[in-house]
Design an enzyme around this catalytic site. Structure first.
Site, PDB file in Angstrom:
ATOM      1  N   TYR A 142       0.769  17.767 -14.812  1.00 61.20           N
ATOM      2  CA  TYR A 142      -0.624  17.910 -15.250  1.00 61.20           C
ATOM      3  C   TYR A 142      -1.469  18.651 -14.218  1.00 61.20           C
ATOM      4  O   TYR A 142      -2.470  19.267 -14.561  1.00 61.20           O
ATOM      5  CB  TYR A 142      -1.275  16.535 -15.487  1.00 61.20           C
ATOM      6  CG  TYR A 142      -0.753  15.813 -16.697  1.00 61.20           C
ATOM      7  CD1 TYR A 142       0.610  15.628 -16.885  1.00 61.20           C
ATOM      8  CD2 TYR A 142      -1.611  15.303 -17.651  1.00 61.20           C
ATOM      9  CE1 TYR A 142       1.095  14.973 -17.979  1.00 61.20           C
ATOM     10  CE2 TYR A 142      -1.133  14.632 -18.757  1.00 61.20           C
ATOM     11  CZ  TYR A 142       0.220  14.466 -18.912  1.00 61.20           C
ATOM     12  OH  TYR A 142       0.701  13.814 -20.007  1.00 61.20           O
ATOM     13  N   LYS A 189      13.832  10.904 -14.452  1.00 64.36           N
ATOM     14  CA  LYS A 189      14.841  11.782 -15.074  1.00 64.36           C
ATOM     15  C   LYS A 189      15.612  12.406 -13.908  1.00 64.36           C
ATOM     16  O   LYS A 189      15.686  13.633 -13.744  1.00 64.36           O
ATOM     17  CB  LYS A 189      14.111  12.836 -15.935  1.00 64.36           C
ATOM     18  CG  LYS A 189      14.990  13.709 -16.777  1.00 64.36           C
ATOM     19  CD  LYS A 189      15.542  13.022 -18.009  1.00 64.36           C
ATOM     20  CE  LYS A 189      16.512  13.938 -18.730  1.00 64.36           C
ATOM     21  NZ  LYS A 189      17.336  13.239 -19.724  1.00 64.36           N
ATOM     22  N   ASP A 221      14.644   9.053 -21.259  1.00 64.41           N
ATOM     23  CA  ASP A 221      15.135   9.107 -22.648  1.00 64.41           C
ATOM     24  C   ASP A 221      15.703   7.749 -23.069  1.00 64.41           C
ATOM     25  O   ASP A 221      15.447   7.264 -24.171  1.00 64.41           O
ATOM     26  CB  ASP A 221      16.157  10.242 -22.838  1.00 64.41           C
ATOM     27  CG  ASP A 221      17.081  10.442 -21.652  1.00 64.41           C
ATOM     28  OD1 ASP A 221      16.852   9.806 -20.601  1.00 64.41           O
ATOM     29  OD2 ASP A 221      18.040  11.219 -21.751  1.00 64.41           O
TER      30      ASP A 221
END
Ligand code: NAD
Length: 357
Positions: A142, A189, A221
């Site tokens: 961001y 991740k 995930d």
């Protein structure tokens, strides 16, 4: 106790729900003998319309001077449909988070028993789920460098984390886990992303200071899947900005509706307490928005910003009693809800205020 609270309604239903949150704070102040004084400030589309700036300096100065901010939402369809707009309401939100150093966003996800039927997940899977998310708020993709190249046909956003950013939120999450079921799940991740490998390394190092907390690491995930399959397995979850943004919206379904979820954004100064939902222009001005997320944000404000636990618990109990009495806003009503008990925004506020005892 004397406290200054800044009300920042922002856009859309933000205006409607913060008015109810403020009413609840007012009633609590009367009941417990506190003196709360209020001021208001602009942010988002309404601030752009008034000043050309999504976060005017005056608003920021008021935020920094207040003891806590009760926030609504920002956003307007005008910008959602125009990705090229240079000045946008969300810029105000991101700047507020950065300027106030709000690096941790806490989102408690707990289903009120009466709303078991309102979730799209089966009650037997859901019952008893109680998760506290810590989403990192000032780093990641961001805030990294972004831009276009190749004549605008290629775009990039850079994800970046520094050790201190991961460490400070990890410590907050471990501290919270100590006061709960002593389980912490760190989500990343790390099989693909370098920022995630740093994230995992730092969480593993911080974990050495909290041997009483059981730690697990999950990929984002897998976490998305496990939240729906077995939400009760989670206690405290800590994750990066982008993953947290997505996972907490997914987890909002555990609580039945976006209209039920509160959050606290905290750092080293003034904290901001806000519903997780946006400005919901599809229902703005209709008087049907669920104000309970704003009321529960007020409860978080009392607890975290002012250390007023009994006051905070009084608010949560009142929400519970109102739901037990069968009252619902439209978003959380189901086939069993008596038509006469479906309330609008202000009437739901009235019921909660009546039950603050
Ligand atoms: P949204 O949360 O505003 O609405 C999603 C859906 O949930 C809508 O159907 C809405 O009617 C419903 N909903 C949300 N809050 C509700 C409530 N209190 N009571 C009843 N129903 C409720 O998300 P969106 O539609 O994706 O975004 C609308 C605007 O809000 C966009 O401009 C977006 O950028 C902005 N937004 C702002 C924030 C924030 O200020 N923190 C967060 C998310 C989205």
């Amino acid at each position: 106790m004397k406290k200054n609270i800044l009300i920042v309604p922002g856009d859309g239903i933000g205006q409607e729900v913060t008015a109810v949150g403020k009413r609840v704070l007012d009633t609590i102040a009367d009941k417990f003998g506190h003196q709360f004084s209020y001021d208001e400030a602009l942010i988002g589309h309404v601030a752009i319309e008034a000043t050309g700036n999504p976060l005017p300096d005056e608003s920021l100065a008021k935020m920094k001077q207040s003891d806590a901010v009760l926030f609504g939402a920002v956003g307007h369809p005008k910008y959602d449909n125009d990705p090229s707009a240079k000045v946008r309401p969300e810029q105000g939100l991101l700047k507020m988070r950065k300027e106030l150093g709000l690096y941790a966003n806490l989102r408690p996800i707990k289903l009120f028993d009466e709303l078991l039927g309102a979730s799209s997940i089966k009650p037997e899977i859901l019952s008893g789920a109680d998760i506290l998310f810590f989403r990192e708020l000032t780093g990641d993709i961001y805030f990294g460098e972004k831009g276009r190249e190749n004549n605008g046909d290629t775009a990039y956003d850079m994800a970046k984390y520094s050790r201190f950013e991961v460490e400070r939120i990890a410590r907050k999450a471990f501290e919270a886990a100590r006061t709960r079921r002593k389980k912490l799940c760190s989500v990343d991740k790390a099989n693909v992303l370098e920022t995630s490998r740093l994230w995992r390394e730092v969480v593993q190092a911080v974990a050495k200071d909290y041997p009483d907390v059981e730690v697990e690491h999950q990929f984002v995930d897998a976490t998305a899947m496990l939240l729906i399959k077995d939400p009760r397995r989670f206690d405290v979850v800590v994750t990066a900005n982008l993953f947290g943004d997505i996972l907490t919206d997914e987890a909002s379904q555990i609580a039945g509706s976006m209209g039920m979820l509160a959050s606290a954004s905290i750092g080293d100064g003034t904290g901001v307490y806000e519903p997780i939902h946006g400005s919901a222009h599809d229902i703005t001005g209709k008087g049907i928005a669920n104000p309970l997320a704003s009321i529960l944000s007020a409860a978080l404000l009392l607890d975290i910003a002012f250390n007023m636990k009994p006051e905070s618990e009084t608010v949560i109990r009142a929400v519970d009693k109102v739901l037990k009495s069968g009252y619902r806003t439209r978003d959380i009503a189901d086939a069993q809800t008596e038509p006469g008990k479906i309330l609008g925004t202000a009437a739901m506020g009235d019921e909660v205020v009546k039950h603050l005892n």
